[in-house]
Design an enzyme around this catalytic site. Structure first.
Site, short mmCIF file in Angstrom:
data_model
loop_
_atom_site.label_atom_id
_atom_site.label_comp_id
_atom_site.label_asym_id
_atom_site.label_seq_id
_atom_site.Cartn_x
_atom_site.Cartn_y
_atom_site.Cartn_z
N ASP A 36 5.14 3.22 -5.89
CA ASP A 36 3.95 4.02 -5.63
C ASP A 36 3.25 3.36 -4.44
OD1 ASP A 36 1.68 5.80 -6.11
OD2 ASP A 36 0.69 4.01 -6.89
N ASP A 69 -0.62 3.74 -3.13
CA ASP A 69 -1.98 3.24 -3.32
C ASP A 69 -2.08 2.45 -4.62
OD1 ASP A 69 -3.68 4.94 -1.18
OD2 ASP A 69 -2.18 6.23 -2.06
N ASP A 116 1.05 1.93 -10.69
CA ASP A 116 -0.17 1.44 -11.33
C ASP A 116 -0.92 2.52 -12.09
OD1 ASP A 116 -1.03 2.80 -8.99
OD2 ASP A 116 -2.91 1.68 -8.99
#
Length: 240
Positions: free
Chosen positions: A28, A30, A188
């Site tokens: 991922d 960001d 996250d």
């Protein structure tokens, strides 16, 4: 099972090659690969000032960065609706595009991880819900676009995470679709883990990113859970 790794290795002693690495590592963007919060929150507070609204404290906003522009705008403007307030949404994206990489950086030690993967011949890539017109210029500004073996943005396909298709598409591009379990997806947010699991990859949830208040990554069903980038490096190097 969920494993929280605590073993460490002295900085600068990562091996240059290892047969234990996964076949590929997908990240991922960001909050996982890049710490984009400084520039995204700067743009949010610029919009708040333009609207005559109270700005949002950095520490409060940071936990919502993984939810993208819509999540941040809803934090600052509780009645925000992306369809009803399309102009505000567009203005935020314009402000953010003006300073994509002013204070954005790789998370600590991830430059070492990427170099180690490349030295071992392990392709790495990005699968993000961030739109392409922001993703690719950001990666280019940080010298990462050409290094990424595959970049799948939020508008590359009709589907977005938590749908498995973006990760499946990345594995197809890497020639690894037949054995997804040999690759790893790192994220996250719950949507990251759901997407990776549905695509058949192993999954790693990271606590160092932008975990939304009230969320517990241990409940997301990831194969592994790490607190730090050091733990992430150790885990990947072991071929988990």
């Amino acid at each position: 099972s969920i494993s929280l790794l605590t073993s460490g290795t002295a900085p600068g002693h990562e091996p240059q090659t290892s047969a234990a690495w996964p076949a590929a590592v997908l990240f991922d963007l960001d909050g996982t690969l890049l710490d984009t919060a400084p520039d995204m929150i700067f743009a949010l507070n610029a919009i708040c000032r333009e609207e005559g609204s109270a700005t949002v404290a950095y520490d409060r906003a940071r936990g919502f960065v993984s939810n993208g522009a819509v999540g941040l705008l809803r934090l600052a403007f509780p009645d925000f609706d992306p369809e009803r307030n399309a102009g505000l949404h567009r203005r935020y994206l314009d402000r953010y595009a003006e300073r994509l990489a002013v204070d954005t950086r790789l998370f600590p030690l991830l430059d070492t991880l990427l170099a180690s993967l490349e030295s071992a011949g392990v392709p790495w890539g990005v699968v993000t819900n961030k739109p392409r017109h922001l993703t690719e210029p950001l990666l280019e500004a940080l010298g990462l676009h050409e290094r990424s073996a595959c970049t799948v943005s939020g508008d590359t396909l009709p589907e977005r995470k938590p749908h498995p298709r973006p990760i499946q598409f990345a594995l197809e591009r890497l020639g690894l679709a037949a054995e997804p379990g040999r690759s790893v997806y790192v994220g996250d947010a719950r949507r990251d883990i759901e997407s990776g699991r549905a695509a058949g990859t192993r999954t790693i949830a990271v606590r160092y990113g932008y975990v939304e208040p009230g969320q517990d990554p241990a409940t997301w069903g990831a194969d592994y859970l790490v607190d730090t980038t050091r733990e992430l490096i150790n885990l990947l190097r072991e071929g988990r």
